[in-house]
Design an enzyme around this catalytic site. Structure first.
Site, short mmCIF file in Angstrom:
data_model
loop_
_atom_site.label_atom_id
_atom_site.label_comp_id
_atom_site.label_asym_id
_atom_site.label_seq_id
_atom_site.Cartn_x
_atom_site.Cartn_y
_atom_site.Cartn_z
N GLU A 224 0.71 -1.25 0.00
CA GLU A 224 -0.34 -0.20 0.20
C GLU A 224 0.97 1.20 -0.17
O GLU A 224 2.12 1.50 0.58
CB GLU A 224 -1.03 -0.38 1.45
N LYS B 23 -9.60 1.01 -2.84
CA LYS B 23 -9.93 1.08 -1.23
C LYS B 23 -11.54 1.30 -1.48
O LYS B 23 -12.26 2.29 -1.75
CB LYS B 23 -9.04 1.27 -1.04
N CYS C 136 -4.95 -2.95 2.86
CA CYS C 136 -5.09 -2.83 4.41
C CYS C 136 -6.31 -3.80 5.09
O CYS C 136 -6.29 -5.13 4.87
CB CYS C 136 -4.52 -1.03 4.92
#
Length: 534
Positions: free
Chosen positions: A291, A355, A405
């Site tokens: 990320e 995301k 994440c």
């Protein structure tokens, strides 16, 4: 004596809650302790039993309204204390992000962790109160039925915590069972289902170990089947899906210090140089960088940097997944993964995954909390959300499904990609940076979250992170390759993609978590109806 009992039970609840936190990932080795999770929750049930019996013994012979109210308050208090100790003991490392890296004063950072824990613990306080109201001490009932209703209430509390206000189910009790006998059920009912089964066991234990009550033999039989019988039977079932071939992967771990990661004079040039070198020199067919490995928008990068990356993978037999922020002020920004691979000239942009499940305060600011974020120095994003169920990145016969994440915490959202078996992922890919939380147990907890997703979907999960855990997890939830955390390094290994659909993947992709909501609410509803009739 009465005062001593009233003081002893809250202490038991606090200690049991702390044990629940330890069970998710033990501080000394990071491993989950399934038996401790069941035992700690059983202590809470035992405490609730003592409250009911105490209130009855201190009254004459029946449970009048005042005693019911007193018992309800005490049950809520015990459930809340258990929840606070459990949750604060699980995600105490939020203090590191707010104080060490965010610059928030230590007392305020500690208070913020306690406030979050206290708020989320209210769900479990309500569950404990309802349990005592539905099963007052003068009502004799089957241990098994009582355990099922407790599990239903506990599951509802877990579901509310996991979904309401964007959800924060980190440390859910089911994650203690990523190893152990209940892990066999993950592919059938998911982590919340495991939490429900564990709650059944926990509610059975005090009665089995205590005085004999109605339904004792049924309760013992249920306990044996849950812990030993069904997992053994399931082990003889044919495996879900078949091998979708193997692919060699290179996973990059830059170990860029969090307090320098977004600094133009230190962390940014360090990251750009190191990741560019590793992406250039990698030899495997697939390379994954974590990320925000590239910590700047492509338009902000040094001239030629982004074009050089795209050119590197525009031909040959290699592809890459790279974490990078995308967007501009007109369309907004996203926390994204870009997929680069060889192929014919295409006027469209390269593959991208945006995301979906954003972190409150880190990637968006909840309404009314800007005053809180302005007290810290954490680089906060104002990101747009990606869609649920975005397409996979196809490469060498594999369908790679990225998540970023803590998105892998929401299995019901990852499950949307399994609605069509023909396009379902063969490998899941997590790109993370949890350097915000230092070298803490958060790394182990996040690893177990990824392992649970592998069990639920019978898919391998590869993880490329900034500081750890950078690993390869097979479709049975086992770590096959791992890189030492908090080091700069490269992990090279082989991962076997899988096809097929687990029962959990089938129903969660179509109905979400609705079946669990319906079953739990139905059990509580039947218990309430029986209580009114009684």
């Amino acid at each position: 004596m009465r005062l001593r009992k009233r003081l002893a039970l809250p202490l038991v609840a606090l200690l049991a809650g702390a044990a629940q936190a330890v069970s998710i990932a033990a501080p000394w080795n990071g491993q989950p302790l399934w038996w401790l999770q069941v035992l700690s929750l059983a202590l809470l049930v035992w405490s609730l039993d003592r409250v009911a019996e105490d209130e009855l013994s201190w009254s004459s012979s029946t449970w009048v309204d005042t005693e019911r109210a007193s018992a309800g308050v005490r049950a809520a208090w015990l459930g809340w204390l258990f929840g606070v100790a459990w949750l604060a003991g699980t995600f105490w490392w939020l203090y590191i992000s707010m104080h060490t890296y965010g610059g928030l004063a230590a007392p305020l950072a500690a208070l913020a962790v306690l406030a979050l824990s206290g708020f989320l613990a209210l769900y479990y306080a309500v569950a404990c109160t309802l349990f005592l109201v539905l099963f007052p001490p003068q009502v004799q009932t089957s241990r098994a039925w009582r355990a099922i209703v407790f599990a239903a209430l506990w599951t509802l509390a877990e579901l509310v915590r996991g979904r309401w206000l964007t959800g924060f189910p980190w440390g859910a009790s089911g994650y203690a069972h990523v190893s152990g006998p209940l892990a066999a059920y993950a592919g059938w009912m998911g982590v919340y289902g495991l939490a429900a089964l564990a709650a059944v066991l926990a509610a059975l234990l005090p009665g089995i170990l205590g005085k004999a009550k109605p339904g004792g033999m049924l309760a013992v039989g249920l306990l044996i089947v849950l812990v030993f019988g069904t997992p053994v039977a399931m082990s003889y079932l044919p495996p879900v899906g078949a091998s979708a071939q193997k692919v060699a992967v290179t996973l990059l771990q830059g170990n860029i210090p969090q307090d320098e990661k977004f600094q133009p004079g230190s962390g940014v040039p360090q990251a750009l140089q190191w990741y560019a070198e590793q992406l250039r020199d990698a030899k495997t067919p697939l390379v994954v960088a974590p990320e925000t490995a590239v910590p700047m928008l492509p338009t902000q990068l040094p001239e030629g940097y982004w074009d050089a990356l795209k050119t590197r993978f525009s031909s040959g037999q290699q592809a890459a997944l790279v974490g990078v922020p995308l967007g501009n002020i007109e369309v907004g920004y996203t926390n994204s993964v870009v997929g680069l691979k060889p192929g014919p000239a295409d006027p469209r942009e390269p593959y991208r995954y945006d995301k979906h499940h954003l972190v409150p305060f880190g990637e968006f600011i909840p309404t009314g909390f800007r005053w809180f974020t302005e007290m810290m120095n954490i680089p906060l994003g104002d990101f747009n959300r990606g869609e649920v169920g975005q397409p996979s990145f196809e490469w060498q016969g594999q369908r790679l499904a990225p998540n970023i994440c803590y998105e892998d915490l929401f299995g019901e959202e990852l499950g949307a990609r399994f609605a069509d078996a023909a396009s379902a992922p063969t490998i899941m890919v997590n790109l993370s940076n949890i350097a915000w939380f230092g070298n803490s147990v958060a790394i182990d907890q996040h690893l177990h979250i990824s392992r649970m997703r592998a069990l639920e979907f019978a898919r391998p999960m590869i993880r490329a992170t900034n500081t750890g855990a950078t690993v390869i997890i097979d479709h049975r939830g086992r770590v096959t390759h791992a890189l030492e955390r908090h080091t700069r390094g490269v992990l090279v290994g082989e991962v076997e993609g899988r096809s097929g659909t687990t029962p959990y993947a089938w129903w969660v992709s179509r109905f979400g978590l609705a079946p669990l909501w319906v079953l739990a609410l139905a059990a509580v509803g039947v218990a309430a109806w029986l209580r009114r009739r009684g």
